[in-house]
Motif scaffolding. Structure first.
Motif, PDB file in Angstrom:
ATOM      1  N   THR A 182      66.922 -48.838 -92.689  1.00 32.40           N
ATOM      2  CA  THR A 182      66.985 -49.986 -91.779  1.00 32.40           C
ATOM      3  C   THR A 182      65.638 -50.269 -91.118  1.00 32.40           C
ATOM      4  OG1 THR A 182      67.606 -48.675 -89.843  1.00 32.40           O
ATOM      5  CG2 THR A 182      69.408 -49.444 -91.277  1.00 32.40           C
ATOM      6  N   SER A 183      65.588 -51.398 -90.430  1.00 35.06           N
ATOM      7  CA  SER A 183      64.356 -51.806 -89.754  1.00 35.06           C
ATOM      8  C   SER A 183      64.002 -50.896 -88.590  1.00 35.06           C
ATOM      9  CB  SER A 183      64.477 -53.258 -89.274  1.00 35.06           C
ATOM     10  OG  SER A 183      65.463 -53.364 -88.265  1.00 35.06           O
ATOM     11  N   GLN A 200      65.680 -58.302 -89.341  1.00 39.43           N
ATOM     12  CA  GLN A 200      66.062 -57.220 -88.439  1.00 39.43           C
ATOM     13  C   GLN A 200      67.288 -56.422 -88.904  1.00 39.43           C
ATOM     14  OE1 GLN A 200      66.921 -58.868 -84.614  1.00 39.43           O
ATOM     15  NE2 GLN A 200      67.312 -56.892 -83.654  1.00 39.43           N
ATOM     16  N   VAL A 259      58.978 -56.522 -89.064  1.00 42.15           N
ATOM     17  CA  VAL A 259      60.403 -56.807 -88.910  1.00 42.15           C
ATOM     18  C   VAL A 259      60.513 -58.152 -88.205  1.00 42.15           C
ATOM     19  CG1 VAL A 259      62.572 -56.102 -87.837  1.00 42.15           C
ATOM     20  CG2 VAL A 259      61.032 -54.370 -88.806  1.00 42.15           C
TER      21      VAL A 259
END
Length: 134
Positions: free
Chosen positions: A59-60, A26, A72
């Motif tokens: 990013t996730s 995450q 994720v």
């Protein structure tokens, strides 16, 4: 099966991405260049690293919708480093489930799926040729 557990960047990011399934924790990051490197190339200054990070969508929050990451994996409260056992259990559950799914498929089907996955990545824009002046 490839899993980004911290920061996947540069040439290593390209190597990570060739799996049948790509997952990330995450709070990990995944990009072919660091925000500092990107800012240095685009703006010739590392001062623009925040703008570069936003543009890279590393990013996730963004990567699944871009088709770069398939899954994720949620991290424990406070991050993966706060609870190694829970993080390991979550990784194990993902790996076992995904291995079962993948091993049930014929190799030629997996290869075709992987090929199609990479063909879908990115956006391609075509421009109409400019009109010729008479």
């Amino acid at each position: 099966i490839c899993i980004v557990i911290g920061e996947g960047g540069s040439g290593g990011a390209l190597a990570i991405g060739v799996g049948d399934r790509v997952a990330m924790l995450q709070f990990s990051c995944y990009s072919v260049i660091s925000p500092e490197g990107c800012a240095g190339i685009l703006w010739r200054s590392h001062e623009f690293k925040n703008q570069a990070a936003e543009a890279l969508k590393l990013t996730s929050d963004y990567l699944p919708s871009l088709g770069v990451v398939d899954k994720v994996i949620d991290e424990p409260l406070g991050g993966a480093h706060r609870d190694h056992h829970q993080t390991a259990n979550r990784l194990k559950m993902y790996l076992v489930r995904t291995l079962r799914e993948l091993t049930a498929q014929p190799l030629d089907h997996l290869l075709q799926q992987r090929y199609e996955k990479f063909r879908r990545m990115g956006q391609f824009l075509t421009a109409e040729p400019a009109a010729q002046a008479d």
